[in-house]
Design an enzyme around this catalytic site. Structure first.
Site, mmCIF file in Angstrom:
data_model
loop_
_atom_site.group_PDB
_atom_site.id
_atom_site.type_symbol
_atom_site.label_atom_id
_atom_site.label_comp_id
_atom_site.label_asym_id
_atom_site.label_seq_id
_atom_site.Cartn_x
_atom_site.Cartn_y
_atom_site.Cartn_z
ATOM 1 N N GLN A 85 15.028 -4.634 8.668
ATOM 2 C CA GLN A 85 16.483 -4.391 8.704
ATOM 3 C C GLN A 85 17.121 -4.707 7.354
ATOM 4 O O GLN A 85 17.939 -3.946 6.843
ATOM 5 C CB GLN A 85 17.145 -5.295 9.752
ATOM 6 C CG GLN A 85 16.760 -4.984 11.188
ATOM 7 C CD GLN A 85 17.409 -6.004 12.133
ATOM 8 O OE1 GLN A 85 18.552 -6.405 11.946
ATOM 9 N NE2 GLN A 85 16.692 -6.421 13.147
ATOM 10 N N SER A 122 11.475 -7.701 13.266
ATOM 11 C CA SER A 122 12.066 -6.550 12.568
ATOM 12 C C SER A 122 13.041 -6.927 11.451
ATOM 13 O O SER A 122 13.489 -6.075 10.701
ATOM 14 C CB SER A 122 12.803 -5.658 13.577
ATOM 15 O OG SER A 122 13.937 -6.352 14.057
ATOM 16 N N GLU A 124 -16.823 7.453 -12.187
ATOM 17 C CA GLU A 124 -16.122 6.950 -10.995
ATOM 18 C C GLU A 124 -14.725 7.568 -10.853
ATOM 19 O O GLU A 124 -14.169 7.600 -9.757
ATOM 20 C CB GLU A 124 -16.031 5.407 -11.028
ATOM 21 C CG GLU A 124 -15.113 4.790 -12.087
ATOM 22 C CD GLU A 124 -15.764 4.590 -13.450
ATOM 23 O OE1 GLU A 124 -16.804 5.234 -13.711
ATOM 24 O OE2 GLU A 124 -15.244 3.794 -14.255
ATOM 25 N N HIS A 129 -16.781 7.746 -17.553
ATOM 26 C CA HIS A 129 -16.391 7.015 -16.339
ATOM 27 C C HIS A 129 -16.483 7.968 -15.151
ATOM 28 O O HIS A 129 -15.442 8.463 -14.669
ATOM 29 C CB HIS A 129 -14.964 6.471 -16.476
ATOM 30 C CG HIS A 129 -14.856 5.330 -17.420
ATOM 31 N ND1 HIS A 129 -15.156 4.036 -17.069
ATOM 32 C CD2 HIS A 129 -14.516 5.293 -18.728
ATOM 33 C CE1 HIS A 129 -14.982 3.243 -18.111
ATOM 34 N NE2 HIS A 129 -14.600 3.985 -19.134
ATOM 35 N N CYS A 144 -19.884 3.290 -19.398
ATOM 36 C CA CYS A 144 -19.153 3.116 -20.646
ATOM 37 C C CYS A 144 -19.643 1.892 -21.415
ATOM 38 O O CYS A 144 -20.705 1.944 -22.033
ATOM 39 C CB CYS A 144 -17.655 3.083 -20.383
ATOM 40 S SG CYS A 144 -16.698 3.491 -21.853
ATOM 41 N N LEU A 145 -18.964 0.751 -21.322
ATOM 42 C CA LEU A 145 -19.487 -0.456 -21.967
ATOM 43 C C LEU A 145 -20.892 -0.748 -21.434
ATOM 44 O O LEU A 145 -21.752 -1.246 -22.166
ATOM 45 C CB LEU A 145 -18.555 -1.648 -21.686
ATOM 46 C CG LEU A 145 -18.994 -2.978 -22.296
ATOM 47 C CD1 LEU A 145 -18.894 -2.937 -23.816
ATOM 48 C CD2 LEU A 145 -18.146 -4.133 -21.760
ATOM 49 N N GLY A 156 0.805 -1.226 0.000
ATOM 50 C CA GLY A 156 0.000 0.000 0.000
ATOM 51 C C GLY A 156 0.830 1.264 0.000
ATOM 52 O O GLY A 156 0.511 2.230 0.689
HETATM 53 N N1 GLN Z 1 -15.027 -1.220 -25.367
HETATM 54 C C1 GLN Z 1 -15.857 -0.066 -25.374
HETATM 55 C C2 GLN Z 1 -15.299 1.050 -26.243
HETATM 56 O O1 GLN Z 1 -14.141 1.042 -26.570
HETATM 57 C C3 GLN Z 1 -16.095 0.438 -23.971
HETATM 58 C C4 GLN Z 1 -14.861 0.951 -23.324
HETATM 59 C C5 GLN Z 1 -14.975 1.092 -21.828
HETATM 60 O O2 GLN Z 1 -15.882 0.544 -21.197
HETATM 61 N N2 GLN Z 1 -14.048 1.794 -21.219
HETATM 62 O O3 GLN Z 1 -16.019 1.951 -26.600
#
Ligand code: GLN
Length: 528
Positions: free
Chosen positions: A193, A189, A505, A503, A377-378, A17
């Protein structure tokens, strides 16, 4: 004040991490300082964009279109900055720069060598970023583990840097592992070390050691590490195993890490963790609970969907609800009984045809049973295919990515992508604006008519089918400025059926969860 530098290295084993530790350090120091993170990766790809997520976890995409290491997701979420692709330095990029310089004649008459030519390129890249960004503090994370052949040149450059920037302006933090072996039942440790010795052989003497451990480090082990590794006992910090990564800054604060850094670097930037603590309390003490099915093909490696997981954490913090993710592998989808026990369904991004029929089937069931659905997206493309097949009656409708010979190519390659054959960094990448239609759910969730989200795709909803799809009731709630590219869709009348070509996210933050996720979780909660 001259720019200060913190160099973070890792030892003993990978996966401790380091990215989250670096991001947490940055979080603790960013109240009064402009902190700019840099990540150095030893692999020879120019960027991780061409790697399978199984190899390297999620490919994170920045506003400027850079495809970068997933640690940049942590940096953006913990530091509240918008990173640039230049801040991710891979050995592939370094060699590319050296080779270009050599061809240009920059080294005319000289033998081009690892030291000084490659190390100079690494250092000047970092100094350029520091200058361009007017950084108060550069936080440089060296990927991999000390002793790996791949990161030797980065470590050598970091060693040299102390002369370039002045010893008082740079500190080295080393993250190691403190095991408690079964049966021995005490903190050990020796790995620390040995790893510090490897670092010292390379001329780097750590100022601070963070020992990753399942328990707080005992007084004895701190003294021992301090003795053997030449650091002050106060500079031996616990990197505690936690369930929730957002707790790491709190642990580091409790361990006194900010004070040690302030003292050694002569800076002052006291952390203000009040808001952060309040949000974390909501995650720790949820009053409600939902389960969401994540339908993907990389479900065995949750790192592939790191930003989605974090977006849900952000919703948890704001809605005070626990969100269980049920990972559903759609490659051989047989049993769909999981839909009886989940409150919502997410179909995330992806490439290629594997698992797509399973996802389309899940989307059909979600639509027919009015289960909240979020497509990314997809996920948008498959929702359009499902609607075209089962509502518009376009039998065998598909994306040309999945079936190039489909009779109804409702998803097709973007025109500007047709002639592109090179693979690295050539998709439609980065932040693009979208214009949201009045009266739609998406517009009300964003609370604005013009928004910007990040993208990574080659395909789009085929404009030839826009009318046929909209006539049957699917609403295109957001589009590019010229109206050609469908950015958001929704099905009115259902609890929540929303998808985006973007996206979202990637821009979700603890303080500001992504609106589409927030709306989705709220819809899931309503059904509970
Ligand atoms: N494969 C799809 C495209 O290229 C979706 C891409 C994705 O989900 N990032 O448009």
């Amino acid at each position: 004040m001259p720019t200060k530098y913190i160099i973070v290295t890792g030892g003993v084993l990978s996966g401790l991490g380091k990215g989250i530790a670096s991001a947490s350090i940055g979080h603790l120091l960013s109240s009064r300082l402009k902190v700019v993170p840099i990540k150095c990766d030893g692999y020879l790809n120019v960027d991780p964009g061409t790697m399978n997520p199984f190899e390297h976890g999620e490919v994170f995409v920045l506003d400027d279109g850079g495809e970068v290491d997933m640690d940049f997701g942590h940096y953006e979420r913990f530091l509240g900055v918008t990173c640039r692709s230049k801040w991710n330095l891979t050995m592939g990029k370094v060699f590319d720069m050296v080779r270009k310089k050599e061809r240009r004649g920059d080294y005319l008459g000289k033998t081009v060598q690892y030291i000084p030519h490659v190390t100079d390129v690494i250092k000047s890249h970092i100094f350029d970023v520091a200058r361009e960004e007017k950084a108060d503090l550069m936080l440089v994370e060296i990927g991999g583990t000390v002793g790996d052949i791949e990161n030797e040149l980065f470590l050598e450059a970091m060693r040299q840097m102390k002369e370039d920037v002045g010893r008082e302006n740079i500190i080295y933090i080393h993250l190691t592992y403190v095991p408690i072996p079964h049966g021995v039942n005490e903190q050990k440790s020796k790995p620390t070390q040995q790893s510090v010795n490897l670092l010292k052989q390379r001329g780097i003497f750590p100022d601070i050691i963070i020992g990753r451990c399942s328990e707080f480090l005992s007084k004895e082990i701190r003294v021992k590490i301090s003795n053997f590794c030449d650091v002050h006992p106060d500079a031996v910090i616990t990197g505690l195993d936690v369930d929730d990564i957002y707790e790491i800054p709190l642990i580091f604060e409790k361990e006194g890490l900010p004070e040690i850094i302030h003292k050694t670097l002569n800076i002052y930037s006291p952390p203000d963790l009040r808001k952060w603590k309040e949000l974390i309390r909501n995650i720790r003490h949820p009053s409600k609970e939902i389960t969401v099915a994540m339908c993907g093909k990389y479900t065995k490696l949750e790192d592939s969907y790191a930003s989605i997981v974090e977006s849900f954490n952000h919703c948890s913090a704001h809605l005070g609800c626990k969100i269980n993710l049920e990972w559903v592998e759609t490659t051989d989808l047989g049993d769909t009984s999981f839909l009886d026990r989940v409150d919502g369904v997410v179909v995330p991004g992806g490439f290629g045809s594997r698992g797509t029929e399973g996802k389309i089937e899940v989307i059909r069931l979600a639509r027919e049973r009015n289960i909240p659905f979020l497509g990314l997206c997809l996920g948008l493309q498959l929702a359009v295919i499902e609607f075209a097949r089962n509502v518009c009656g376009l039998k065998d409708a598909n994306s040309t990515e999945i079936d190039p010979d489909t009779p109804h190519p409702v998803i097709d390659i973007l025109p500007e992508q047709r002639e592109i054959y090179e693979k690295g960094g050539t998709m439609r990448l980065g932040a693009y604006p979208a214009f949201l239609k009045e009266g739609t759910l998406v517009r009300s969730l964003y609370g604005s008519s013009e928004i910007s989200e990040r993208h990574r795709h080659r395909y789009e909803v085929n404009p030839d089918f826009h009318d046929a799809i909209q006539e049957k009731g699917m609403v295109f709630s957001g589009a590019s400025k010229d109206g050609r590219l469908v950015e958001f869709i929704e099905l009115p009348g259902l609890k929540y059926f929303v998808a985006t070509q973007a996206h979202p996210e990637l821009k979700s933050r603890m303080e500001t969860p992504a609106p589409l996720f927030y709306g989705f979780v709220r819809a899931c909660l309503e059904g509970c």
